[in-house]
Design an enzyme around this catalytic site. Sequence first.
Site, short mmCIF file in Angstrom:
data_model
loop_
_atom_site.label_atom_id
_atom_site.label_comp_id
_atom_site.label_asym_id
_atom_site.label_seq_id
_atom_site.Cartn_x
_atom_site.Cartn_y
_atom_site.Cartn_z
N CYS A 1262 -38.96 -15.62 36.74
CA CYS A 1262 -39.28 -14.43 37.52
C CYS A 1262 -38.71 -13.16 36.89
O CYS A 1262 -39.05 -12.06 37.34
CB CYS A 1262 -38.74 -14.57 38.93
SG CYS A 1262 -39.14 -16.17 39.68
N HIS A 1501 -35.46 -7.03 43.42
CA HIS A 1501 -36.27 -8.23 43.18
C HIS A 1501 -36.85 -8.69 44.51
O HIS A 1501 -38.01 -9.09 44.58
CB HIS A 1501 -35.40 -9.30 42.54
CG HIS A 1501 -36.14 -10.49 42.05
ND1 HIS A 1501 -37.17 -10.41 41.13
CD2 HIS A 1501 -36.02 -11.81 42.33
CE1 HIS A 1501 -37.63 -11.60 40.86
NE2 HIS A 1501 -36.97 -12.48 41.59
N HIS A 1542 -45.04 -12.23 44.99
CA HIS A 1542 -44.19 -12.47 43.82
C HIS A 1542 -45.02 -13.10 42.71
O HIS A 1542 -45.42 -14.25 42.79
CB HIS A 1542 -43.04 -13.39 44.23
CG HIS A 1542 -41.99 -13.57 43.17
ND1 HIS A 1542 -41.97 -12.83 42.01
CD2 HIS A 1542 -40.92 -14.39 43.10
CE1 HIS A 1542 -40.94 -13.20 41.29
NE2 HIS A 1542 -40.29 -14.15 41.92
#
EC number: 2.3.1.86
Length: 1842
Positions: A1262, A1501, A1542
């Site tokens: 990620c 994030h 995401h």
Amino acid sequence: MRPEVEQELAHTLLLELLAYQFASPVRWIETQDVILSPPVSAERIVEIGPSPTLAGMAKRTLKLKYENMDAALSINREVLCYSKDAREIYYNFEDEVADEPAEAPASTSSTPKVETAAAAAPAATPAPAPAQTSAPAAALPDEPPKALEVLHTLVAQKLKKSIEEVSPQKSIKDLVGGKSTLQNEILGDLQKEFGATPEKPEEVPLDELGAIMQSSFNGSLGKQSSSLISRMISSKMPGGFNNSAVRGYLGNRYGLGPGRLESVLLLALTMEPASRLGSEADAKAWLDSVAQKYAARNGVTLSSPTAEGGSSSGSAAVIDEETFKKLTKNNTMLVTQQLELFARYLNKDLRAGQKAQVAEKVISDTLRAQLDLWNEEHGEFYASGIAPIFSPLKARVYDSDWNWARQDALKMFFDIIFGRLKHVDTEIVARCISVMNRSNPTLLEFMQYHIDHCPAEKGETYQLAKTLGQQLIDNCKSVIDAPPVFKNVNHPTAPSTTIDERGNLNYEEIPRPGVRKLTHYVTEMAKGGKLPTESKNKAKVQNDLARIYRIIKSQNKMSRSSKLQIKQLYGQVLHALSLPLPSSNDEQTPVKETIPFLHIRKKSVDGNWEFNKSLTGTYLDVLESGAKNGITYQDKYALVTGAGAGSIGAQIVEGLLAGGAKVVVTTSRFSRKVTEFYQSLYTRHGSRGSCLIVVPFNQGSKTDVEALIDYIYDEKKGLGWNLDYIVPFAAIPENGREIDGIDSRSEFAHRIMLTNILRLLGAVKSQKASRGMDTRPAQVILPLSPNHGTFGNDGLYSESKLGLETLFNRWYSESWANYLTICGAVIGWTRGTGLMAPNNIVSQGIEKYGVRTFSQSEMAFNILGLMSQKVVDLCQSEPIYANLNGGLELLPDLKDLSTRLRTELLETAEIRRAVAAETAFDHSITNGPDSEAVFQKTAIQPRANLKFNFPKLKPYEALSHLSDLRGMVDLEKVPVVTGFSEVGPWGNSRTRWDMECYGEFSLEGCVEIAWIMGLIKNFNGKGKDGKPYSGWVDTKTGEPVDDKDVKAKYEKYILEHCGIRIIEAELFHGYNPEKKELLQEVVIDHDLEPFEASKEAAHEFKLRHGDQVEIFEIPDSTEWSVRFKRGTSMLIPKALRFDRFVAGQIPLGWDPKRYGIPDDIISQVDPTTLYVLVSTVEALVASGITDPYECYKYIHVSELGNTVGSGIGGMSALRGMYKDRWTDKPVQKDILQESFINTANAWINMLLLSASGPIKTPVGACATAVESVDAAVDLITSGKARICISGGYDDFSEEGSYEFANMGATSNAAKETERGRTPQEMSRPATSTRDGFMESQGAGVQIIMQAKLAIEMGVPIHGIVGYVSTAMDKQGRSVPAPGQGILTGAREIATKTPLPIVDLKFRSRQLQRRRSQIGEWAEREYLYLEEELDAMKVQNPDLDLEAYRIERINVIKEEVVRQEKEALNTFGNEFWKRDPTIAPIRGALAVWGLTIDDLGVASFHGTSTKANEKNECDVIDSQLTHLGRSKGNAVYGVFQKYLTGHSKGGAGAWMLNGALQILRSGFVPGNRNADNIDEYLARFDRVMFPSEGIQTDGIKAASVTAFGFGQVGGQVIVIHPDYIYGVIDEATYNAYKAKTAARYKASYRYTHDALVYNNLVRAKDSPPYTKEQEKAVYLNPLARASKSKAGTWTFPATLPAESDISKTNETTRTLQSLTTSLTNSNENVGVDVELVSAISIDNETFIERNFTDTERKYCFAAPNPQASFAGRWSAKEAVFKSLGISGKGAAAPLKDIEIISSESGAPEVVLHGEAAKAATTAGVKSVSVSISHDDNQSVSVALAHK
């Protein structure tokens, strides 16, 4: 020679030739000459090989060289090939067929003709037949497929194109377009199909290749084509429609023989359906289309089946039903007897089901009758209305007042700054009170910081914000320990109904005259209305008479006749009282009595409710106190029903929250819109300690009533509250129902407004009693009404309200007085509510009769006063009856009055409309029909203007505050972002920014996303109406669409198919989470039925299962029969409902072809590669680069790098490799390469860049995109690259989604749905209910460039990459566990005193001193150079002194540059590195003169997981705290994933794009899904969590953080581009602005062309250099491209041979004068070197003290003013040195030494003042000077002549 000898020699020759061919160099031309020329002159040449390769060459040679000679010598040569001409080689000629005799004349006899072809079949006995049957079609002459057909089909199938799209005139090499892997696949398929292929078949056109291969082709399909056909039939045909069925259908229907059948099936391979056909009919229809296409291509006519017997056969045989039954009767009886026999044997009753059905029918009929009766009695509305909807899972809890306080204070601060709040009015006071109610230490620190740092010098609004802000802080401090209060400061309003001249009826709320604030309102309420005494006392008289009448009637001794007489008299008196009062002309003023509009009544002894002055006084005192000081409800718990938007209940909830209460509010229309309303209500009004809980609730449901109260009181599963207030205001209208219209709705309304209110109170009583809560009764506010049938037509409304009044008596008569208290509120005429809004227009008229109507907030204030502690205490003594009616009950005939007022208004409006229409008609007759056009309003509709703006460049003067940065940074080591883009769930970065900022698309955004989704396209031509049209059209219909209509027409569809939503199967190969497919192994327990398969498949089954499978060839067929036997294990598909059915997906309709990507690339690459290609091109265009090859004008091909990475790579390719390949589905042979993570980078380079620079492919899960930026920055700062493509990408897939779910990492959509969340709400970072991240897909790309190059090229700069780092975490066992490794970016050892090196001014002084030292060193080196030359001349007389001088000068200059860069690094870019006392983040910011307090935004994030937000907020807060960020300076937290989901590898890129957009706009987008911030995060007081967008006055720097699975953390800090412009001088800046403007025009044109022509991605066909130039370009670092006449960028034929710096320059010529001057004793020499960067032309004092007006004018007009001033300054210093006089110190001005330009442009020295005197004293007659300067330094040599 004997034949055997010849044979032996031939054999030897053949062997020798073969040996020569294989072992020696290929010299076939010479070999041919030997064979074909005398003395051999071979006439028969045979090639032994798979194809006629050498034979073909021999034929061409014969034609070119020997044709004429052979003709002259009569030589007849023959060239044959073994594979093609075997029959000729072996002389296997066919015998000639004898001529057939001529056909005999037709016989004239009557003898029948006997056919010899076949004997006639015997006539058969007719059998029963269907009504109509079809005979097979007439047979078509069979023809086997040709080799070209097979070849053409295999190539087309592999290319995934139709047969028409593959030209047979092209070779395989041409068709594959340079894809070597695909070419190898095709050649392998051909080898498998034909066995042998000619040499280099890929270079031969298909038609020629087919002709070559035809000679050895036997007409049968080979392994490859047969396998493809079998696979197609098994995978695309419906069940049971196998190979035999397909062939049988085609053969019977069209009369196709075996050969033509093969040809049709070959063609079918190029027309293969996308998915399995659903039915046999679909399959046949598809086969029909294939057959027809085959016929059209081959010029044949297909016949159709005909009815059997044709037209001459008469009617077909038909059997009647009765006959058919007789024929089948015996069979039916036999089967029935057998069935019964088997049933008896098994002891089964065949009639058991029927018997059970009879019994069930009795029960069913009974239940149905009961249900029908119930429905008949209660009605459909009642039945559906009582359904329960309560669910504790759907409860919304709002309690984060601590965060909303900061948000509201900040919004108010910027509203003042931007002029939206200019005066202290009720709005700003109300907002201030709301902030005060939430006062806490953190809020005070927050506000104090912003007020202390508010630059009042910027203007009046800043000064006002500072003043008002400080006052608010002082007020907050004064109430920080006080309980929050509800204080309404809104102006009381009055109704106003007006009718304009045109008859338009307008209603509005206006300030009530004489009542400016709520205290005035309370005074007005206390005064009451002024009605005549008689009217006021009428009710009292009636009551008194009634009491007397009852007393008299109770007398037992009174006679019956007397009682009757008294009764009659009583009736007459009442009748008289009811008559209207007579009008009086008496001039005396009647006496008036008043009672307050709001008052309390008390029950009298006789049971009537009478006005009580004492209680009313107490109540009015409470209202007055509340109006002045507010009312608190701290630590109170309330339940409110019926509090929808616009209701009194909603206003009550606002007041309770403002007063600090905890409230449960119910809603019967639970939805996102409703919850957002309550969330915004809490955000505005929630005070310290308050809480709002919203639950779905149906007050008409008994189940819901009980469940709600259980939830409130249950300590374990619910809230564990003890209610203090119950406000049951839920109601539904019953308008239009008289007594004969009482229906299901009326009963349901009665249940809501009476029955279930009593149930609800009973449930509360039970809960309190069971828990012993008898000392804290709950106050019940009963919603009573003055409408006791007065209005009528309202069903059971009056009865419901009257029924509630029984509670006043029950309080005494029943046992619940210790648990509940009663306060009845008779609610008056309240304007604007759902029930009363239609009556608003008559409110003004009603008030003229002395009655008071109320606004919603006024009525809520009245009721909230009843809930004050004083009134609550009164209620504990006895029930309270509060008349809040405003005198309405004293108004007779209210209904008739309202009707009359409404009629008057409507009639007046109608009359005025008629008059206006008549006037307009007269005017038009008199002045013409168009005369009124000028008076009519015309709405101007905005048009879409797609600008694609670059960052705005300010005037240079606006950057003056950054002048300290001038010359302080080495721009060659500064990475900047010049362009960015993305492909994601909301389209691209522009359309995503629209949604992120404003929650909706702008008109331009809507047009662009509609184009992206293929809803509209550009059209230029004749429309459907035949008229020319240019603009947008609907893609489906072709109808024109005006851009202003795009939003209205398509927005709903766009919003449904963009962003986070339920998975759309068409985007993911048909994946349906509702039927997630898995395989389960099953062992069969009996033999299965046989099925057909190809020979290869049958043997493969046999190989896998051995003896457990039987295979047999089917006679007269190419198919085999396969039967699985008992014990065989099989993998059987099964499906489950997968709970992750929501994801962020690219917009439906996104098509790479629309961007210009060719079809062959689309079919070849993984979808993620397409995302990256589009993102890269858009990012380049955003950089102003419309042709990537233009970069090579400025840099070498080795200086463009690529660091794009991914977390997983090509998910579709991986799926193909593992799943599709394993299930034997068609998969491209080179699928492996598309699964590599670096393949996307490869395609970027192959199609767009042709770069040869460094490549790094980060894989950081990620955090990949941040890791990519880190790699790019390393390449830029290390000098390995000057431009880098950075970014990240990842896809969404079924497999990844399932595994993330197994980890428990993602949001469970099924659970979220149970909680009432929509897909758009399921990603909720930082909230108290977050529960897993939402997967998404897409790519993001940035163009990162060296700042110096960006300035030189004129590309836009979106931001400076000030800091980037990655970090691992600690020891552990959990790969996805969040860590805090990136805290190391704040690592430093604290010092006792501030470090001077961090101060920009300190470093500037040090750098200036170092530059002076570098200049002095250069001066000495230049002076020493002449001595060095003399010495070299002595040592080596033959030395080329001039060349030596040039080289040494260049060495000195380069060393000066190197030393200056070293100094810049020491005091600029890298001063902080390797210093333990300076944290990397602190140092990176300090380079630009910034501190940690200047970091304005932190883009988190923020994955919406429990662990991430806790960890990430802790990390950011710890960083800021450790680095000394000021208390109260909370960074804005941006949580983008609430909108995008995401995307794993691309997430950081999207966040960085958003951060750059924040820097550009100053707008900080809020987290719109942040309905309630997690209380745990409140401890991180240096982070703020906005839920709404905030327009700031500018953001200087922003942080982006990313945390990836696998111990990858990363952080990027980007800085506003203004700080780059502060480093450069004005001339450079202005030149840059001009270049940027030109680039913007080019990008604007390019982007609009892309929208029109669908060609954004313009793939390159060749590199910018030729094949011959390739090595030279690679090896020459100075190779640069230039623009050709054709407009393309290419490298010139002649590349530069040497560096420009090695050429003779001005510095060399300037220093040549030293040689002469040093040997002349009459001349003094002065040499001075000045670094250009050391001269500050922004220092006006320095310029004025040292340069004359003439000099300043000359220098400022130069292309590079700074360099020009440096030249003049070095000349002045050199002149001063040449004079040989003593100076007055370093600070002495040099204005007396003037350097002017002669007519030729050469510099001349003019001495003034003291300088002239000193020269005269020193005997200097004249001074000459030479100046040389470049961009880095200036060198001057002055000669003083004596």
